[in-house]
Design a protein around this motif. Structure first.
Motif, PDB file in Angstrom:
ATOM      1  N   ARG A 134     -15.673  50.459  40.050  1.00  0.00           N
ATOM      2  CA  ARG A 134     -14.742  49.460  40.564  1.00  0.00           C
ATOM      3  C   ARG A 134     -15.488  48.355  41.310  1.00  0.00           C
ATOM      4  O   ARG A 134     -15.230  47.165  41.110  1.00  0.00           O
ATOM      5  CB  ARG A 134     -13.738  50.157  41.494  1.00  0.00           C
ATOM      6  CG  ARG A 134     -12.685  49.266  42.058  1.00  0.00           C
ATOM      7  CD  ARG A 134     -11.628  50.069  42.810  1.00  0.00           C
ATOM      8  NE  ARG A 134     -12.118  50.879  43.891  1.00  0.00           N
ATOM      9  CZ  ARG A 134     -12.473  50.418  45.110  1.00  0.00           C
ATOM     10  NH1 ARG A 134     -12.412  49.144  45.373  1.00  0.00           N
ATOM     11  NH2 ARG A 134     -12.873  51.252  46.046  1.00  0.00           N
ATOM     12  N   LEU A 135     -16.445  48.728  42.145  1.00  0.00           N
ATOM     13  CA  LEU A 135     -17.202  47.737  42.905  1.00  0.00           C
ATOM     14  C   LEU A 135     -18.089  46.896  41.994  1.00  0.00           C
ATOM     15  O   LEU A 135     -18.227  45.688  42.204  1.00  0.00           O
ATOM     16  CB  LEU A 135     -18.035  48.418  43.989  1.00  0.00           C
ATOM     17  CG  LEU A 135     -17.229  49.103  45.093  1.00  0.00           C
ATOM     18  CD1 LEU A 135     -18.163  49.815  46.062  1.00  0.00           C
ATOM     19  CD2 LEU A 135     -16.324  48.122  45.811  1.00  0.00           C
ATOM     20  N   MET A 136     -18.686  47.513  40.974  1.00  0.00           N
ATOM     21  CA  MET A 136     -19.516  46.750  40.034  1.00  0.00           C
ATOM     22  C   MET A 136     -18.697  45.712  39.272  1.00  0.00           C
ATOM     23  O   MET A 136     -19.221  44.694  38.840  1.00  0.00           O
ATOM     24  CB  MET A 136     -20.205  47.683  39.031  1.00  0.00           C
ATOM     25  CG  MET A 136     -21.381  48.426  39.605  1.00  0.00           C
ATOM     26  SD  MET A 136     -22.349  49.304  38.365  1.00  0.00           S
ATOM     27  CE  MET A 136     -21.179  50.435  37.695  1.00  0.00           C
ATOM     28  N   ASN A 137     -17.406  45.977  39.123  1.00  0.00           N
ATOM     29  CA  ASN A 137     -16.534  45.053  38.413  1.00  0.00           C
ATOM     30  C   ASN A 137     -15.819  44.079  39.348  1.00  0.00           C
ATOM     31  O   ASN A 137     -14.958  43.320  38.914  1.00  0.00           O
ATOM     32  CB  ASN A 137     -15.514  45.832  37.572  1.00  0.00           C
ATOM     33  CG  ASN A 137     -16.154  46.393  36.338  1.00  0.00           C
ATOM     34  OD1 ASN A 137     -16.379  45.668  35.383  1.00  0.00           O
ATOM     35  ND2 ASN A 137     -16.491  47.665  36.348  1.00  0.00           N
ATOM     36  N   GLY A 138     -16.186  44.093  40.622  1.00  0.00           N
ATOM     37  CA  GLY A 138     -15.655  43.109  41.555  1.00  0.00           C
ATOM     38  C   GLY A 138     -14.261  43.381  42.058  1.00  0.00           C
ATOM     39  O   GLY A 138     -13.585  42.475  42.535  1.00  0.00           O
ATOM     40  N   LEU A 139     -13.783  44.616  41.979  1.00  0.00           N
ATOM     41  CA  LEU A 139     -12.456  44.953  42.481  1.00  0.00           C
ATOM     42  C   LEU A 139     -12.613  45.681  43.804  1.00  0.00           C
ATOM     43  O   LEU A 139     -13.040  46.832  43.851  1.00  0.00           O
ATOM     44  CB  LEU A 139     -11.705  45.828  41.471  1.00  0.00           C
ATOM     45  CG  LEU A 139     -10.259  46.156  41.832  1.00  0.00           C
ATOM     46  CD1 LEU A 139      -9.432  44.893  41.998  1.00  0.00           C
ATOM     47  CD2 LEU A 139      -9.645  47.050  40.782  1.00  0.00           C
ATOM     48  N   TYR A 140     -12.286  44.983  44.866  1.00  0.00           N
ATOM     49  CA  TYR A 140     -12.437  45.527  46.213  1.00  0.00           C
ATOM     50  C   TYR A 140     -11.057  45.810  46.781  1.00  0.00           C
ATOM     51  O   TYR A 140     -10.118  45.062  46.562  1.00  0.00           O
ATOM     52  CB  TYR A 140     -13.169  44.523  47.113  1.00  0.00           C
ATOM     53  CG  TYR A 140     -14.486  44.092  46.550  1.00  0.00           C
ATOM     54  CD1 TYR A 140     -15.619  44.876  46.715  1.00  0.00           C
ATOM     55  CD2 TYR A 140     -14.599  42.922  45.820  1.00  0.00           C
ATOM     56  CE1 TYR A 140     -16.834  44.490  46.184  1.00  0.00           C
ATOM     57  CE2 TYR A 140     -15.809  42.526  45.284  1.00  0.00           C
ATOM     58  CZ  TYR A 140     -16.920  43.317  45.475  1.00  0.00           C
ATOM     59  OH  TYR A 140     -18.123  42.940  44.943  1.00  0.00           O
ATOM     60  N   VAL A 141     -10.934  46.897  47.520  1.00  0.00           N
ATOM     61  CA  VAL A 141      -9.664  47.237  48.139  1.00  0.00           C
ATOM     62  C   VAL A 141      -9.815  47.040  49.641  1.00  0.00           C
ATOM     63  O   VAL A 141     -10.689  47.634  50.269  1.00  0.00           O
ATOM     64  CB  VAL A 141      -9.255  48.682  47.813  1.00  0.00           C
ATOM     65  CG1 VAL A 141      -7.953  49.032  48.512  1.00  0.00           C
ATOM     66  CG2 VAL A 141      -9.107  48.858  46.317  1.00  0.00           C
ATOM     67  N   GLN A 142      -8.966  46.173  50.176  1.00  0.00           N
ATOM     68  CA  GLN A 142      -8.950  45.951  51.613  1.00  0.00           C
ATOM     69  C   GLN A 142      -7.767  46.697  52.202  1.00  0.00           C
ATOM     70  O   GLN A 142      -7.018  47.348  51.481  1.00  0.00           O
ATOM     71  CB  GLN A 142      -8.885  44.453  51.903  1.00  0.00           C
ATOM     72  CG  GLN A 142     -10.085  43.729  51.368  1.00  0.00           C
ATOM     73  CD  GLN A 142     -10.004  42.216  51.547  1.00  0.00           C
ATOM     74  OE1 GLN A 142      -8.918  41.682  51.732  1.00  0.00           O
ATOM     75  NE2 GLN A 142     -11.134  41.568  51.505  1.00  0.00           N
TER      76      GLN A 142
END
Length: 80
Positions: free
Chosen positions: A64-72
């Motif tokens: 998920r992080l490698m694909n630029g999807l961050y959860v805030q």
């Protein structure tokens, strides 16, 4: 010519050029679109595997992080 002088010249020429006449930084073509489509399909498959329980939360976190999807805290953020 130093990088500083070269950078100043580039900035000066850009400031003299109206936005509508400036060339884009990169022109995307069919090859680029194919690469993006392949990456989207790959991440879609990874997401389906995670939702099906085939990937653990820790395994999916890295993908998920490698694909630029961050959860805030309050909302997901997608880097584009």
């Amino acid at each position: 010519m130093s990088q500083l002088q070269n950078g100043a010249q580039v900035e000066q020429s850009l400031s003299a050029t109206p936005n509508a006449q400036r060339p884009g930084m990169y022109i995307y073509d069919q090859h680029d679109q194919r690469l993006v489509d392949e990456r989207v399909a790959q991440f879609r498959d990874q997401t389906h595997r995670y939702l099906a329980g085939e990937l653990s939360a820790d395994e999916f976190l890295a993908l998920r992080l490698m694909n630029g999807l961050y959860v805030q805290r309050h909302a997901p953020m997608l880097r584009v």
